[in-house]
Enzyme design. Structure first.
Site, mmCIF file in Angstrom:
data_model
loop_
_atom_site.group_PDB
_atom_site.id
_atom_site.type_symbol
_atom_site.label_atom_id
_atom_site.label_comp_id
_atom_site.label_asym_id
_atom_site.label_seq_id
_atom_site.Cartn_x
_atom_site.Cartn_y
_atom_site.Cartn_z
ATOM 1 N N LYS A 1 -5.021 11.010 -8.370
ATOM 2 C CA LYS A 1 -3.655 10.717 -7.770
ATOM 3 C C LYS A 1 -3.309 11.692 -6.921
ATOM 4 O O LYS A 1 -2.146 11.898 -6.460
ATOM 5 C CB LYS A 1 -2.644 10.483 -8.892
ATOM 6 N N GLY B 1 -4.244 11.208 -3.434
ATOM 7 C CA GLY B 1 -4.448 10.877 -2.139
ATOM 8 C C GLY B 1 -6.029 10.333 -1.807
ATOM 9 O O GLY B 1 -6.504 10.236 -0.743
ATOM 10 N N HIS C 1 -13.762 13.554 -8.893
ATOM 11 C CA HIS C 1 -12.515 14.119 -9.293
ATOM 12 C C HIS C 1 -13.021 15.187 -10.237
ATOM 13 O O HIS C 1 -12.330 16.057 -10.769
ATOM 14 C CB HIS C 1 -11.735 13.153 -10.282
ATOM 15 N N SER D 1 2.731 10.329 -10.508
ATOM 16 C CA SER D 1 1.724 9.289 -9.963
ATOM 17 C C SER D 1 0.653 9.086 -11.043
ATOM 18 O O SER D 1 0.398 7.824 -11.633
ATOM 19 C CB SER D 1 1.113 9.616 -8.695
ATOM 20 N N MET E 1 -1.993 0.156 4.069
ATOM 21 C CA MET E 1 -3.019 0.187 3.016
ATOM 22 C C MET E 1 -2.600 -0.623 1.792
ATOM 23 O O MET E 1 -3.256 -1.142 0.875
ATOM 24 C CB MET E 1 -3.330 1.446 2.570
ATOM 25 N N MET F 1 -1.000 1.291 -5.909
ATOM 26 C CA MET F 1 -0.203 1.959 -4.762
ATOM 27 C C MET F 1 1.054 1.739 -4.906
ATOM 28 O O MET F 1 1.724 0.771 -4.416
ATOM 29 C CB MET F 1 -0.766 1.529 -3.106
#
Length: 296
Positions: free
Chosen positions: A49, A51, A109, A139, A233, A257
């Site tokens: 989370k 980007g 990640h 987020s 997006m 998103m």
């Protein structure tokens, strides 16, 4: 071992070297660790989370010289194999990467200590994006609510504790960001801040372009800025995860998103939580020179 109580049928996290990960990733660990990176690989690295999809689309548009049609060739998660992804019987991230022609753009990640050693050995290029911890937590909370492949986050109050103690998938935000920040000058690495991309997308995209050894003209650059805006997006079926079944990502709970803003934490943190967070933050980030912008 399982880290959270199961509320329903949500899968539990297990650990590798103290870092909570998805069970399917842990089951596939030796394949992940033995992954053979190539010297011309570009690895997009992020804490969840922060980007990831955004920087993927930016990188892809640079690679495709701003050709939107080429960027529509596949949904974003299929364009750049996710190294630690595993969900049998589907091909794993490692298998997808192996099948991909060079030069490859891959993503992860994973914190530095869990990255397959061949990435360091082959002196690959690393592109890291960091996002301020408060917005990241908010987020991640909403993402975990809708992501059926991760444990149920519980209430916001409960999740606050889970996050600050690093009991979330991929481990502690503090350790992750510090780990990558501390090695940034020793490798071919571009370290970006989510907030900077938000503030001046053109300037940051230019940095990415130069890092990738590309030289695109002003018109193409402006097009990339335009096409990778949050609004664009969010509407783009190739980036908004709308193709993912509800049984995996339930976007009726929260959109994949969601807001893409800086400072949304102020709508979630209580005054007491904020004070407590700042105290924990100072302690955990002591001695590091990294600086974050908390609102724009």
């Amino acid at each position: 071992m399982a880290l959270t109580t199961d509320l329903g049928r949500r899968p539990q996290l297990r650990e590798v070297a103290g870092i909570p990960l998805q069970a399917t990733t842990v089951d596939n660990w030796s394949q992940i660790q033995n992954f053979e990176a190539k010297p011309d690989d570009l690895l997009i690295c992020t804490y969840p989370k922060s980007g990831t999809t955004w920087i993927q689309e930016i990188v892809d548009m640079i690679e495709q010289n701003g050709d939107m049609e080429k960027c529509q060739r596949a949904i974003i998660q299929h364009r750049h194999p996710f190294i630690e992804w595993a969900r049998p019987p589907h091909p794993s991230g490692v298998e997808k990467a192996r099948a991909m022609p060079s030069p490859r753009t891959l993503r992860t990640h994973l914190p530095t200590q869990l990255l397959p050693p061949s990435f360091w050995k082959n002196n690959c290029k690393f592109l890291y994006v960091a996002r301020n911890a408060k917005d990241c937590m908010v987020s991640y909370y909403h993402f975990q609510r809708m992501n059926q492949m991760l444990p149920d986050p519980g209430t916001w109050e409960e999740y606050f504790e889970t996050f600050v103690s690093g009991k979330v998938c991929w481990g502690s935000w503090y350790d992750h960001v510090k780990g990558w920040w501390e090695i940034k000058d020793r490798y071919q690495m571009l370290f970006l801040h989510y907030e900077d991309i938000k503030k001046d997308p053109k300037h940051e995209i230019q940095k990415v372009m130069q890092f990738m050894g590309r030289n695109l003209n002003e018109t193409i650059l402006d097009k990339i800025v335009q096409e990778t805006s949050f609004e664009k997006m969010k509407e783009n079926p190739m980036t908004n995860r709308s193709a993912v079944p509800t049984s995996i990502l339930d976007q009726s709970i929260s959109p994949f998103m969601r807001k893409g803003t800086v400072g949304d934490w102020k709508n979630h943190f209580t005054v007491a939580q904020n004070e407590r967070f700042d105290k924990i933050y100072r302690k955990k980030m002591e001695g590091t020179s990294i600086d974050f912008c908390m609102e724009l």
